[in-house]
Scaffold this active site. Sequence first.
Site, PDB file in Angstrom:
ATOM      1  N   GLU A 116       0.821  -1.195   0.000  1.00 57.43           N
ATOM      2  CA  GLU A 116       0.000   0.000   0.000  1.00 57.43           C
ATOM      3  C   GLU A 116       0.863   1.256   0.000  1.00 57.43           C
ATOM      4  OE1 GLU A 116      -4.067  -1.657   1.993  1.00 57.43           O
ATOM      5  OE2 GLU A 116      -2.519  -0.981   3.361  1.00 57.43           O
ATOM      6  N   CYS A 136       6.626  -7.140   7.356  1.00 54.52           N
ATOM      7  CA  CYS A 136       7.734  -6.635   8.173  1.00 54.52           C
ATOM      8  C   CYS A 136       8.234  -7.777   9.041  1.00 54.52           C
ATOM      9  CB  CYS A 136       7.234  -5.478   9.039  1.00 54.52           C
ATOM     10  SG  CYS A 136       8.548  -4.603   9.915  1.00 54.52           S
ATOM     11  N   GLY A 195       6.823  -1.936   6.316  1.00 57.30           N
ATOM     12  CA  GLY A 195       8.200  -2.415   6.367  1.00 57.30           C
ATOM     13  C   GLY A 195       9.158  -1.527   7.125  1.00 57.30           C
ATOM     14  N   GLU A 196      10.315  -2.117   7.412  1.00 57.21           N
ATOM     15  CA  GLU A 196      11.379  -1.401   8.112  1.00 57.21           C
ATOM     16  C   GLU A 196      12.435  -1.013   7.059  1.00 57.21           C
ATOM     17  OE1 GLU A 196      12.438  -0.018  11.123  1.00 57.21           O
ATOM     18  OE2 GLU A 196      14.078   0.416   9.749  1.00 57.21           O
ATOM     19  N   SER A 249      10.825   5.637  15.610  1.00 58.56           N
ATOM     20  CA  SER A 249       9.632   5.169  16.316  1.00 58.56           C
ATOM     21  C   SER A 249      10.025   4.903  17.763  1.00 58.56           C
ATOM     22  CB  SER A 249       9.125   3.885  15.666  1.00 58.56           C
ATOM     23  OG  SER A 249       8.645   4.180  14.385  1.00 58.56           O
ATOM     24  N   PHE A 250       9.896   5.905  18.585  1.00 59.78           N
ATOM     25  CA  PHE A 250      10.420   5.834  19.950  1.00 59.78           C
ATOM     26  C   PHE A 250       9.409   5.162  20.887  1.00 59.78           C
ATOM     27  CE2 PHE A 250      12.690   7.645  23.678  1.00 59.78           C
ATOM     28  CZ  PHE A 250      13.946   7.207  23.313  1.00 59.78           C
ATOM     29  N   HIS A 251       8.273   5.798  21.033  1.00 61.02           N
ATOM     30  CA  HIS A 251       7.073   5.182  21.624  1.00 61.02           C
ATOM     31  C   HIS A 251       7.087   4.814  23.108  1.00 61.02           C
ATOM     32  CE1 HIS A 251       5.729   5.227  17.580  1.00 61.02           C
ATOM     33  NE2 HIS A 251       6.267   4.105  17.182  1.00 61.02           N
ATOM     34  N   ASN A 326      -4.006   4.438  15.999  1.00 58.50           N
ATOM     35  CA  ASN A 326      -5.058   4.072  15.039  1.00 58.50           C
ATOM     36  C   ASN A 326      -5.425   2.625  15.253  1.00 58.50           C
ATOM     37  OD1 ASN A 326      -5.194   6.583  13.546  1.00 58.50           O
ATOM     38  ND2 ASN A 326      -3.115   6.097  12.895  1.00 58.50           N
TER      39      ASN A 326
END
Length: 394
Positions: A116, A136, A195-196, A249-251, A326
């Site tokens: 996508e 991924c 994906g990474e 992408s810490f999060h 999301n």
Amino acid sequence: MTANAPVTQDVHTIPRKLPEGGKINMVGLTRDRLRELLIEHGAPEKQAKMRVGQIWQWIYQWGVRDFHEMTNLSKVYRAELDEKFSIEIPEVVNRQISQDGTRKYLVRIAGGHEVEVVYIPEESRGTLCVSSQVGCTLTCSFCHTGTQKLVRNLTAGEIVGQIMMARDDLNEWPEHGKPTSDARLLSNIVLMGMGEPLYNFENVRDAMKIAMDGEGISLSRRRITLSTSGVVPEIARTAEEIGCLLAVSFHATTDAVRDILVPINKRWNIATLLDALREYPKLSNSERITFEYVMLDGVNDSKEDAHRLVKLIKGIPAKVNLIPFNEWPGAPYKRSSNNRIHAFSDIIYEAGYASPIRKPRGEDIFAACGQLKSATERERKSRKQIAAEAGLDS
Ligand code: SAH
Ligand code: SF4
């Protein structure tokens, strides 16, 4: 992701050269590789560089897909090229347009796989969210793509081909001979699709080099943002070999929570990641790093988290992008309340960092961050398995 997992994943991109008699797709080849191939196929060495320049402009500046239209090459040479080479990009199999104008494309790549691509129009600019892998290998517990097994890496041609496909759809190739307009519908690229990207380094690099090339698509490196979950050994290389902006992408603000949300943290923990990030702006001569932070109700969204985050990123030129979670079917988390998200944002802002809250786009067509997953790859983990991996199975 186990502690001993290899740095470079053992997945292969499909060979560019088709078996016996097949044509070689030019899209995605570096200038050097294209030059070598033209020479191998009979171009005199002295002329090869000039021919690369001419063909390059046709493909990447004017969006031409037919060698016969390349009128500054001789007719004979055009026919020769057509015999040996092709100019192919992924095929769009479905396009959905959201009420907010966001476009989600499902594109098919060789082997019948699908990825996508999302186009997000904004006032006086537009961002294309590009995929780098089918699925991924990583299994971030809040990410829909993470529930889809890795099928394969995309080739450089399939990555830059997504940009070309979107320019086709937006009708944004300048007329032959005319310059690219400054006001572009597709002005920014984010490698934040499926994906990474740093587990497919070479292909991503080659594709971005093509996107940045001044004689073609010509996007500035400051308009390209690569998002990584934290593949530490490839971060310095990204600065040196691509030079684009970096998002991470810490999060989470403790290793215990990040181990669960972004399991690659078990291999490269927060301290190791921060060390690599500290070097990035110097190496890439870019301004600041974007810290992405998904807001998960009751998991990582407390005021203490916000204060810890400020301490951790101290000294790094940064902005913090807060992403309201999301939801997707079976997801083991809930989105934080608006109050929580704003309180979190205020703390970061007061500490001197921009802390925008990302407005979910294209939700009605399931195009928002972390919702991408191709329907053809039905290999889904069960809800139970997702919860177990997220440490929520007690
Ligand atoms: N693999 C890369 C890039 C793709 S994900 C990476 O992880 O950085 C792009 C961003 O969307 C990442 O910050 C990711 O953590 C975030 N994301 C994933 N799933 C999400 C979800 N369900 N809601 C909100 N953001 C999500
Ligand atoms: Fe992969 Fe990024 Fe999703 Fe993690 S957040 S599973 S790295 S696509």
